[in-house]
Design a protein around this motif. Structure first.
Motif, PDB file in Angstrom:
ATOM      1  N   TYR A   7      -4.944   1.406   8.929  1.00 18.15           N
ATOM      2  CA  TYR A   7      -5.498   0.156   9.455  1.00 18.15           C
ATOM      3  C   TYR A   7      -4.410  -0.915   9.540  1.00 18.15           C
ATOM      4  O   TYR A   7      -4.304  -1.639  10.534  1.00 18.15           O
ATOM      5  N   LYS A  56      -6.147   5.662   4.782  1.00 20.19           N
ATOM      6  CA  LYS A  56      -6.955   4.922   5.756  1.00 20.19           C
ATOM      7  C   LYS A  56      -6.577   3.446   5.785  1.00 20.19           C
ATOM      8  O   LYS A  56      -6.476   2.833   6.856  1.00 20.19           O
ATOM      9  N   LEU A  57      -6.342   2.875   4.607  1.00 19.21           N
ATOM     10  CA  LEU A  57      -5.947   1.475   4.540  1.00 19.21           C
ATOM     11  C   LEU A  57      -4.583   1.263   5.185  1.00 19.21           C
ATOM     12  O   LEU A  57      -4.373   0.298   5.938  1.00 19.21           O
ATOM     13  N   HIS A  65      -3.575  10.246  -4.648  1.00 19.42           N
ATOM     14  CA  HIS A  65      -4.199   9.513  -3.542  1.00 19.42           C
ATOM     15  C   HIS A  65      -5.380  10.310  -3.002  1.00 19.42           C
ATOM     16  O   HIS A  65      -5.408  11.534  -3.044  1.00 19.42           O
ATOM     17  N   ASP A  66      -6.363   9.595  -2.517  1.00 17.29           N
ATOM     18  CA  ASP A  66      -7.456  10.228  -1.795  1.00 17.29           C
ATOM     19  C   ASP A  66      -7.405   9.705  -0.372  1.00 17.29           C
ATOM     20  O   ASP A  66      -6.366   9.246   0.094  1.00 17.29           O
ATOM     21  N   ALA A  67      -8.499   9.721   0.321  1.00 13.47           N
ATOM     22  CA  ALA A  67      -8.494   9.277   1.718  1.00 13.47           C
ATOM     23  C   ALA A  67      -8.419   7.763   1.850  1.00 13.47           C
ATOM     24  O   ALA A  67      -8.137   7.244   2.932  1.00 13.47           O
ATOM     25  N   THR A  68      -8.648   7.041   0.752  1.00 12.43           N
ATOM     26  CA  THR A  68      -8.727   5.578   0.850  1.00 12.43           C
ATOM     27  C   THR A  68      -7.400   4.948   1.219  1.00 12.43           C
ATOM     28  O   THR A  68      -7.313   4.152   2.160  1.00 12.43           O
ATOM     29  N   LEU A  69      -6.333   5.267   0.469  1.00 14.26           N
ATOM     30  CA  LEU A  69      -5.044   4.640   0.722  1.00 14.26           C
ATOM     31  C   LEU A  69      -4.473   4.980   2.097  1.00 14.26           C
ATOM     32  O   LEU A  69      -3.986   4.084   2.794  1.00 14.26           O
ATOM     33  N   VAL A 126       0.835  -1.209   0.000  1.00 18.48           N
ATOM     34  CA  VAL A 126       0.000   0.000   0.000  1.00 18.48           C
ATOM     35  C   VAL A 126       0.865   1.253   0.000  1.00 18.48           C
ATOM     36  O   VAL A 126       0.606   2.211  -0.755  1.00 18.48           O
ATOM     37  N   THR A 182       0.489  11.317   4.712  1.00 20.75           N
ATOM     38  CA  THR A 182       0.600  11.523   3.266  1.00 20.75           C
ATOM     39  C   THR A 182       1.896  12.271   2.964  1.00 20.75           C
ATOM     40  O   THR A 182       2.465  12.935   3.840  1.00 20.75           O
ATOM     41  N   TYR A 239       1.583   5.053  -2.912  1.00 18.88           N
ATOM     42  CA  TYR A 239       1.430   6.510  -2.816  1.00 18.88           C
ATOM     43  C   TYR A 239       2.436   7.183  -1.885  1.00 18.88           C
ATOM     44  O   TYR A 239       2.555   8.419  -1.892  1.00 18.88           O
TER      45      TYR A 239
END
Length: 435
Positions: A244, A240-241, A234-238, A161, A190, A165
């Motif tokens: 996690y 957040k992943l 990148h948006d908020a998805t990467l 992951v 980020t 980014y």
């Protein structure tokens, strides 16, 4: 068998059900065959059924089973029954003696187990009672190995992951499970956030999370370094992943630490238990098995726990040759006509094999005597793996020698001095390992 059996019970064990066949040795008849679910209530009912149908003392009833542990075996041994286990490969070969068609089912296997114990008892091993501490150690070692694999998988996913980014953070440390790496990511999830980090912030993160403050400027330079073109927006998805996965890695790290602490505590409990038993038996109050094995070079808590968890009877009975075979250290000789080959033993206990392999690796780095054994073996043309097995064999001989004499390992023992005088350096050994 020292005590004559009157009945033999063959049990084909499975995770959901057990097939049971009762053989009466007097006339060779099968008075009872049953299939029971693998539940506590049904296991209790099985014990009651055996008692009513055999009508003899429990020690006159032998249990033939492939698995030497588990709740079913524990319940049978608690009921006074003599449990005998056999390697599944041996049972497979015995099945071929009965016919080569390949026919197989669980009911037949239960009867085959009982028949095998009556005809080839030398292929079975009677299961001895194991200390609760040893049972706990085996469970802890299995849990530790599983957690290590889970952590490796989580780190691999996290690395994938971050490469998408945020490759900069992969270059601040090769180990993503360090607390301070997760703390740096939390402060700057980020590349854009990382470009705003200040030196004081990085220093504070390192101080709070057991990192080296002296690396703060180096880390900041990496995070502020040139950005690669062509990376996907990148948006908020990467983030957040990645967050996690960092938490998952942290949970694995903390769980491993707890298991290692519990492992050390259980070894201490075993030590106190052995000392207490020795004093009750009128012993001299010497060293316990835990102290003796713990004195050997490069043996960590997990290796020690593996020995007591998976080979407690070998340690207690000083069965050196049995442990050599169980751990895959003893070679296999194949002779036919004029040909003679000595090969690695592949049928062994995987956990013990890995434990001795890692123990041998540690020993050649920390002890000159075992280092010289490794280098001498390599100079004779043996492979790294074969040379490490020779070191493991020497460690095993030393271990049982200490157990027999009830003494601790002394690196300055006279039998080691001559070899130690010409022992190679650690750097030379490391070069051998990487060749």
């Amino acid at each position: 068998m020292e005590r004559q059996l009157e009945f033999i019970v063959g049990i084909d064990w499975a995770s959901k059900k057990h097939d049971v066949a009762l053989l009466r040795l007097g006339d060779g008849k099968w008075p009872w065959e049953v299939t029971i679910p693998n539940t506590p209530a049904q296991i209790v009912a099985l014990l009651a059924g055996l008692t009513s149908r055999t009508a003899v003392p429990a020690e006159r009833v032998g249990i033939a089973i492939e698995r030497p542990d588990g709740p079913l075996v524990g319940a049978l041994m608690a009921g006074g029954y003599r449990v005998f286990s056999i390697n599944p490969l041996q049972l497979k070969h015995y099945r071929l003696l009965r016919g080569v068609s390949g026919a197989k089912d669980d009911r037949r296997d239960a009867k085959l187990l009982a028949e095998a114990l009556s005809r080839i008892p030398e292929s079975f091993r009677e299961v001895a009672a194991i200390r609760p501490e040893c049972v706990m150690l085996s469970a802890l070692v299995r849990a530790h190995s599983s957690m290590v694999e889970d952590r490796k998988r989580s780190c691999a996913k996290l690395r994938e992951v971050l490469e998408l980014y945020y490759p900069q953070i992969l270059h601040i440390s090769s180990e993503l499970e360090y607390k301070w790496v997760a703390a740096v990511f939390e402060a700057a999830p980020t590349p854009k956030a990382a470009s705003r980090l200040k030196l004081a912030q990085v220093q504070a993160i390192l101080s709070k999370n057991s990192g080296r403050r002296s690396r703060a400027q180096e880390i900041l330079d990496v995070l502020h370094g040139a950005k690669l073109a062509g990376l996907p927006a990148h948006d908020a998805t990467l983030p957040k992943l990645a967050s996690y996965l960092f938490k998952q890695v942290g949970l694995s790290r903390d769980a491993l630490k707890d298991v290692e602490e519990q492992m050390a505590a259980t070894l201490k409990e075993l030590h106190h238990s052995l000392k207490t038993e020795a004093s009750k038996d009128g012993g001299q109050g010497g060293y316990s098995d835990v102290e003796i094995i713990g004195s050997l070079p490069a043996i960590g808590p997990k290796t020690q726990a593996s020995l007591f968890g998976f080979a407690p009877n070998c340690i207690a009975l000083k069965a050196e040759e049995s442990l050599r075979c169980l751990a895959g250290i003893a070679p296999v000789t194949v002779a036919s006509g004029t040909s003679l080959m000595v090969k690695m033993r592949r049928t062994s206990h995987g956990t013990l094999r890995n434990a001795f392999h890692l123990w041998a690796l540690g020993a050649i780095r920390t002890d000159e005597h075992f280092r010289s054994i490794f280098v001498r073996s390599r100079s004779r043309g043996h492979s790294v793996g074969a040379s490490l097995r020779r070191v493991a064999d020497a460690l095993l001989r030393t271990l049982f020698g200490l157990l027999r004499t009830r003494t601790l390992y002394d690196p300055n023992h006279s039998s080691h001095r001559e070899e130690r005088h010409q022992a190679p350096s650690v750097d030379e050994v490391l070069r051998e390992l990487t060749m």
